[in-house]
Motif scaffolding. Structure first.
Motif, mmCIF file in Angstrom:
data_model
loop_
_atom_site.group_PDB
_atom_site.id
_atom_site.type_symbol
_atom_site.label_atom_id
_atom_site.label_comp_id
_atom_site.label_asym_id
_atom_site.label_seq_id
_atom_site.Cartn_x
_atom_site.Cartn_y
_atom_site.Cartn_z
ATOM 1 N N LEU A 75 63.882 0.384 41.904
ATOM 2 C CA LEU A 75 63.972 1.683 42.584
ATOM 3 C C LEU A 75 65.385 1.887 43.106
ATOM 4 C CD1 LEU A 75 60.743 1.548 44.808
ATOM 5 C CD2 LEU A 75 61.008 2.735 42.655
ATOM 6 N N GLU A 76 65.957 3.048 42.816
ATOM 7 C CA GLU A 76 67.295 3.348 43.321
ATOM 8 C C GLU A 76 67.267 4.672 44.062
ATOM 9 O OE1 GLU A 76 71.135 2.697 41.034
ATOM 10 O OE2 GLU A 76 71.062 4.884 41.118
ATOM 11 N N GLY A 77 67.850 4.673 45.249
ATOM 12 C CA GLY A 77 67.918 5.896 46.044
ATOM 13 C C GLY A 77 68.758 5.667 47.280
ATOM 14 N N ASP A 92 64.314 -6.308 48.502
ATOM 15 C CA ASP A 92 65.044 -5.213 49.144
ATOM 16 C C ASP A 92 66.553 -5.393 48.990
ATOM 17 O OD1 ASP A 92 64.806 -2.809 50.348
ATOM 18 O OD2 ASP A 92 64.221 -3.545 52.314
ATOM 19 N N GLU A 93 67.230 -4.345 48.517
ATOM 20 C CA GLU A 93 68.676 -4.334 48.286
ATOM 21 C C GLU A 93 69.097 -5.527 47.425
ATOM 22 O OE1 GLU A 93 71.075 -2.082 51.502
ATOM 23 O OE2 GLU A 93 69.964 -3.611 52.574
ATOM 24 N N ILE A 94 68.514 -5.586 46.236
ATOM 25 C CA ILE A 94 68.715 -6.721 45.333
ATOM 26 C C ILE A 94 70.175 -6.869 44.909
ATOM 27 C CG2 ILE A 94 68.160 -5.386 43.253
ATOM 28 C CD1 ILE A 94 66.778 -7.904 42.167
ATOM 29 N N ASN A 95 70.930 -5.774 44.914
ATOM 30 C CA ASN A 95 72.325 -5.861 44.478
ATOM 31 C C ASN A 95 73.272 -6.349 45.578
ATOM 32 O OD1 ASN A 95 71.909 -3.455 45.878
ATOM 33 N ND2 ASN A 95 73.473 -2.328 44.734
ATOM 34 N N ARG A 96 72.732 -6.805 46.703
ATOM 35 C CA ARG A 96 73.568 -7.348 47.776
ATOM 36 C C ARG A 96 73.700 -8.869 47.701
ATOM 37 N NH1 ARG A 96 75.933 -4.274 50.780
ATOM 38 N NH2 ARG A 96 75.240 -2.184 51.301
ATOM 39 N N ILE A 126 57.144 -7.329 40.837
ATOM 40 C CA ILE A 126 58.371 -7.248 41.634
ATOM 41 C C ILE A 126 58.849 -5.800 41.688
ATOM 42 C CG2 ILE A 126 60.826 -7.834 41.712
ATOM 43 C CD1 ILE A 126 60.187 -10.591 40.804
ATOM 44 N N LEU A 127 59.052 -5.310 42.898
ATOM 45 C CA LEU A 127 59.637 -3.995 43.130
ATOM 46 C C LEU A 127 60.965 -4.223 43.839
ATOM 47 C CD1 LEU A 127 56.455 -2.077 44.133
ATOM 48 C CD2 LEU A 127 58.186 -1.068 42.687
ATOM 49 N N ALA A 128 62.046 -3.953 43.142
ATOM 50 C CA ALA A 128 63.376 -4.166 43.710
ATOM 51 C C ALA A 128 63.993 -2.827 44.077
ATOM 52 C CB ALA A 128 64.260 -4.902 42.709
ATOM 53 N N THR A 129 64.734 -2.795 45.169
ATOM 54 C CA THR A 129 65.417 -1.560 45.577
ATOM 55 C C THR A 129 66.923 -1.796 45.589
ATOM 56 O OG1 THR A 129 65.469 -2.007 47.966
ATOM 57 C CG2 THR A 129 63.461 -0.998 47.072
ATOM 58 N N GLN A 130 67.674 -0.733 45.339
ATOM 59 C CA GLN A 130 69.127 -0.804 45.491
ATOM 60 C C GLN A 130 69.668 0.549 45.934
ATOM 61 O OE1 GLN A 130 70.761 -2.145 41.755
ATOM 62 N NE2 GLN A 130 70.735 -0.118 40.845
ATOM 63 N N ASN A 131 70.796 0.485 46.611
ATOM 64 C CA ASN A 131 71.447 1.664 47.187
ATOM 65 C C ASN A 131 72.617 2.054 46.286
ATOM 66 O OD1 ASN A 131 72.927 3.464 48.699
ATOM 67 N ND2 ASN A 131 73.087 2.186 50.515
ATOM 68 N N PRO A 132 72.633 3.281 45.736
ATOM 69 C CA PRO A 132 73.674 3.647 44.765
ATOM 70 C C PRO A 132 75.017 4.043 45.368
ATOM 71 C CG PRO A 132 72.206 5.494 45.086
ATOM 72 C CD PRO A 132 71.677 4.378 45.947
ATOM 73 N N ILE A 133 75.052 4.344 46.679
ATOM 74 C CA ILE A 133 76.282 4.920 47.230
ATOM 75 C C ILE A 133 77.117 3.928 48.028
ATOM 76 C CG2 ILE A 133 75.399 7.283 47.303
ATOM 77 C CD1 ILE A 133 74.836 6.899 50.275
ATOM 78 N N GLU A 134 76.510 2.848 48.492
ATOM 79 C CA GLU A 134 77.250 1.889 49.318
ATOM 80 C C GLU A 134 77.565 0.673 48.459
ATOM 81 O OE1 GLU A 134 76.621 -0.234 53.649
ATOM 82 O OE2 GLU A 134 75.269 1.350 53.038
ATOM 83 N N GLN A 135 78.727 0.694 47.778
ATOM 84 C CA GLN A 135 79.020 -0.339 46.792
ATOM 85 C C GLN A 135 79.877 -1.485 47.345
ATOM 86 O OE1 GLN A 135 77.477 -0.435 43.903
ATOM 87 N NE2 GLN A 135 76.473 1.468 44.485
#
Length: 324
Positions: free
Chosen positions: A48-50, A117-121, A154-163
């Motif tokens: 999920l991305e948002g 939560d926030e898997i790309n961190r 697995i439900l992963a989330t990531q934030n597209p604007i805070e890189q």
């Protein structure tokens, strides 16, 4: 697991109840909830991305409350280690004999529903610890394999604007996600309803509707949904058309670097079957394939540098292919 006609009817009714329970809390995001449920029914995982504040975490937590399954949330951070999610061995002592031994202490990954939560961190080393669990539904530690409980979602989330301070997911791990779902802002009517429902004293109680056996039966039922051979051929043609070397569409040759692999075709057919079942049908129609093409191809079609500079996305490619 044999499924009778009466069981099918009961499962269909429970699916309707499940959507109603989730809508008690989640307002105005029906298409997103439907795509998450499609991923669950198809037996895959969902990314999920948002932007912050769009109820990504609340959506997953509400789903876990409506399902009678074990749920764990993992907050991914830059210092998270693989053992923090898989588990680790600890030294224990048998007080009767005095003998010491290592015992595997299971991590939060041993649950039915995982919110990453926030898997790309978190760094790639920890991200890759999820790969075996996502694909093989098992974990290997210290030379021993531990099978995960089913269903495993697995439900992963990531934030597209805070890189700043993020680690983009590698293509191999992105491909493990069945669907890549983008969450947008609610419309004006839904936003007003959200403000009214979340700023008062009223507490909403979500009742569990489906259990582990129900989910496994539904996942089996999804695979029994029929699909016409012409539609299978259409999916194969669509997937092959995303690849610049085999595509006959000039738009793809101009903007795409890598097309989707065979796994995308499998994902598209499975999710189309799951969507048909969610809609109360036992046969796939073209509408199912067209609806699921976007979240299936979004992370499997890689754009070239010129496309990124021109803000041309995989969704644009999918739109062109579906129209042609």
């Amino acid at each position: 697991m044999e499924i009778t006609e009466s069981t099918v009817q009961q499962l269909q009714e429970k699916l309707v109840q499940l959507q109603q329970e989730i809508q008690k809390v989640i307002i105005g995001q029906e298409p997103i909830v439907a795509e998450i449920l499609v991923a669950l029914l198809a037996g895959g995982h969902c990314l999920l991305e948002g932007v912050p504040g769009l109820a990504k975490t609340l959506m997953v937590r509400t789903l876990s409350q409506a399902l009678d399954l074990s749920f764990r949330r993992i907050q991914f951070t830059p210092d998270l280690m693989p053992t923090d999610i898989i588990g680790t061995e600890i030294l224990e002592e048998d007080h009767a004999t005095g003998r010491r031994f290592f015992k595997f202490n299971r991590g939060p990954l041993f649950a039915n529903i995982i919110l990453a939560d926030e898997i790309n961190r978190t760094p790639p080393k920890t991200q890759s610890a999820l790969l075996e669990a996502m694909q093989e539904f098992e974990i290997t530690y210290g030379g021993q394999t531990y099978v995960l409980d089913r269903p495993f979602f697995i439900l992963a989330t990531q934030n597209p604007i805070e890189q700043a301070g993020t680690y983009p997911l590698p293509e191999a791990q992105l491909d493990r996600f069945l669907l890549y779902v983008k969450i947008g802002y609610p419309n004006a009517e839904a936003e007003t309803a959200i403000l009214n429902s979340t700023t008062g004293n009223k507490q909403v109680k979500v009742t569990p509707v489906l259990g582990a056996v129900d989910i496994q039966q539904l996942q089996q039922l999804v695979r029994e949904v029929s699909i016409n051979e012409d539609l299978v051929q259409y999916v194969a043609t669509l997937i092959r058309s995303t690849r610049p070397d085999t595509s006959t569409v000039p738009y793809v040759k101009e903007w795409v670097r890598w097309g989707a692999g065979p796994r995308a075709g499998q994902a598209l057919i499975l999710t189309a079957k799951a969507r048909a079942l969610l809609k109360g049908r036992y046969a796939v129609v073209m509408e199912d394939i067209r609806a699921m093409a976007y979240p299936v191809l979004r992370h499997r079609v890689l754009m070239n540098f010129r496309a990124e500079a021109e803000h041309i996305t995989a969704d644009h490619v999918t739109e062109v292919l579906l129209s042609s």
